[in-house]
Enzyme design. Structure first.
Site, PDB file in Angstrom:
ATOM      1  N   LYS A 105     -57.051 -29.505 -58.701  1.00 24.79           N
ATOM      2  CA  LYS A 105     -58.286 -28.394 -58.637  1.00 24.79           C
ATOM      3  C   LYS A 105     -57.903 -27.079 -57.802  1.00 24.79           C
ATOM      4  CE  LYS A 105     -59.792 -31.284 -56.641  1.00 24.79           C
ATOM      5  NZ  LYS A 105     -60.290 -32.985 -56.045  1.00 24.79           N
ATOM      6  N   GLY A 187     -64.518 -47.318 -52.239  1.00 26.52           N
ATOM      7  CA  GLY A 187     -63.306 -46.480 -52.523  1.00 26.52           C
ATOM      8  C   GLY A 187     -63.561 -45.109 -53.002  1.00 26.52           C
ATOM      9  N   ASP A 201     -65.848 -29.081 -53.509  1.00 26.24           N
ATOM     10  CA  ASP A 201     -64.961 -29.822 -54.847  1.00 26.24           C
ATOM     11  C   ASP A 201     -66.113 -29.218 -56.017  1.00 26.24           C
ATOM     12  OD1 ASP A 201     -63.126 -32.042 -56.074  1.00 26.24           O
ATOM     13  OD2 ASP A 201     -64.928 -32.723 -56.700  1.00 26.24           O
ATOM     14  N   LYS A 205     -63.696 -26.712 -58.797  1.00 26.44           N
ATOM     15  CA  LYS A 205     -63.942 -26.855 -60.614  1.00 26.44           C
ATOM     16  C   LYS A 205     -64.729 -25.953 -61.172  1.00 26.44           C
ATOM     17  CE  LYS A 205     -63.751 -32.254 -59.311  1.00 26.44           C
ATOM     18  NZ  LYS A 205     -64.204 -33.098 -59.123  1.00 26.44           N
ATOM     19  N   GLY A 302     -60.727 -41.115 -60.890  1.00 25.25           N
ATOM     20  CA  GLY A 302     -59.728 -42.775 -60.926  1.00 25.25           C
ATOM     21  C   GLY A 302     -58.161 -42.576 -61.158  1.00 25.25           C
TER      22      GLY A 302
END
Ligand code: NAP
Ligand code: HSE
Length: 440
Positions: A105, A187, A201, A205, A302
């Site tokens: 992105k 994580g 972020d 997007k 993921g």
């Protein structure tokens, strides 16, 4: 059976997911595609690093030319991340006539227009489903299912880390700091979580989605962004009294001939579909003129969810190659300029209801003083809450104001005055209430 060779730029977390899916779903993919997909070469930084067993048959290299100059590779997958050298490498791949699938992105938000123009000139495909929403097919949906319609608004929970933190705070009545620490332990959050929790972020997007949904090329730097660092349990508690929860949203909507694009925490009605999106999940609530509202929901990150979106893009590219119909969907037409988009709305012109939380000295006249600043600026108040002091607050109390629909520029002007008063302890917390999301 025909085999299409794939080159990888990067083979880390997501790249390994791609390799695993191509191995484990080989039969399904070959059945659906009528051809096979094989990763033959991968560009990495360190060829000596231990790798996933699914990458055993891949030749690793540190020389990009080994992929660019290999005529048996028609398509590359870019999963290196970052802007440079990914920008340089993707541009070189396109110029070499390779189709590109990318999950990046940051690259598209910074250089999308140039990359798609380059792809059109070279007659190659650039697919990027995994760059927004991971496995949630928002790119395909905007590009194909909604291609006949006019998108009037789009609201996205596009950052799993922030959504995990907010929903953890709410469900477990835990602080922002401990929810972030838990996200890092599990994580979901990076050691430096700034990109995720400060909203950048989401802005990258959203910049991509405004191109597809609204034909508007709005760079990240022109998007108003607030993150979630200042959200406290008090905000959840007071929001709950009005029937709201808090979500970090990327918003793009057409309003009065303008395109309103922004990223910030929002009070969402608890019975609205977006309020039910918990944990690290992503969701996109899109309203179109003819279709009405739709919501897409699923895993936004993921190795396996993201890898699955990349492999689906690879299958699309392979279908185009096999039908001898590359660049079937003109990349340039997808990116901005597809149709006349409205000009971007100035943030000051936003009109919505506001939740404003102040920490103030508990003495007579304070409430009246704040209310009069709002009154003088034509900001109408719908509710005021003041609770008894708690022992931890000394002689300070929290005062909450809910406004009727007001203009952002008026609210900000009022806050500037109020925040400077000697009875105010720290800047006010501001949470906007989105009209379209304030009811079920
Ligand atoms: P990662 O685990 O750090 O993997 C990056 C890979 O790129 C590694 O194989 C690395 O080589 C290689 N690489 C990096 N810089 C390079 C360079 N200058 N030259 C050659 N190779 C280089 O990253 P990731 O988590 O897989 O993410 C990849 C992309 O997917 C990013 O754009 C990210 O935003 C996007 N994405 C990720 C997720 C997610 O859940 N992680 C979700 C959606 C989108 P070495 O292996 O030798 O270090
Ligand atoms: N870091 C992102 C998230 C995933 O937390 O949703 C990759 O875009």
């Amino acid at each position: 059976m025909r085999i299409l060779n794939v080159g990888m730029f990067g083979l880390g977390n997501v790249g390994s997911g791609v390799a695993r899916i191509l191995n484990s779903n080989r039969e399904i993919i070959e059945g659906r595609l009528g051809a096979g997909l094989r990763i033959t070469r991968a560009l990495v930084r360190d060829t000596g690093k231990p790798r996933d067993p699914a990458t055993r048959e891949i030749q690793f290299t540190t020389r990009i030319e080994d992929i660019l100059e290999d005529p048996s590779i028609p398509v590359v997958v870019e999963v290196m991340g970052g802007v440079e050298p990914a920008h340089e490498f993707v541009s070189r791949a396109i110029r070499a006539g390779k189709h590109v699938v990318t999950a990046n992105k940051s690259l598209l938000a910074a250089h999308g227009e140039e990359i798609f123009a380059l792809a059109d000139d070279a007659d190659v495909d650039v697919y990027f489903e995994a760059a927004v929403g991971g496995a949630v097919p928002i790119i395909r949906t905007l590009r194909e299912a909604m291609s006949s319609d006019r998108v009037s608004s789009l609201y996205g929970i596009m950052n799993g880390t922030s959504n995990f933190i907010l929903s953890r705070m709410e469900a477990q009545k835990t602080s922002f700091e401990s929810a972030l620490a838990e996200a890092q332990r599990l994580g979901f959050a990076e050691p430096d979580p700034s990109m995720d929790i400060d909203g950048n972020d989401v802005a990258q997007k959203l910049s991509i989605l405004t191109n597809l949904g609204f034909g508007a090329n709005i760079p990240e730097r022109n998007i108003y962004v607030e993150g979630i660092r200042s959200i406290s349990l008090d905000d959840f508690r007071y929001g709950d009294e009005f029937g709201y929860t808090i979500r970090l949203l990327g918003i793009a909507r057409q309003k009065a001939g303008r395109l309103d694009v922004r990223v910030h925490p929002v009070f969402v009605h608890k019975e609205h579909l977006l309020a039910s999106v918990d944990g690290e999940l992503n969701a996109f609530f899109v309203v179109c003129d003819a279709q009405g509202p739709s919501m897409l929901y699923g895993r936004g990150a993921g190795a396996m969810p993201t890898g699955s979106a990349i492999v689906a893009d690879l299958i699309d590219v392979a279908r185009n190659v096999m039908a001898d119909s590359p660049a079937r969907l003109s990349a340039r037409q997808l990116w901005g300029r597809a149709h006349a988009s409205p000009p971007q709305m100035d943030m000051g012109a936003l009109e919505c209801r506001y939740y404003l939380r102040f920490q103030v000295e508990d003495r007579s006249g304070v409430l009246g003083s704040i209310a009069s600043v709002f009154g003088e600026r034509g900001i109408s108040l719908s509710d005021v809450i003041q609770r008894d002091r708690s022992s931890s607050q000394g002689n300070a109390v929290q005062v909450i104001f809910m406004t009727h629909e007001s203009h952002e520029h008026k609210v900000q002007a009022a806050l500037k005055i109020i925040n400077a008063q000697e009875y105010v302890r720290g800047p006010a917390q501001v949470i906007r209430i989105e009209p379209e999301l304030s009811a079920p």
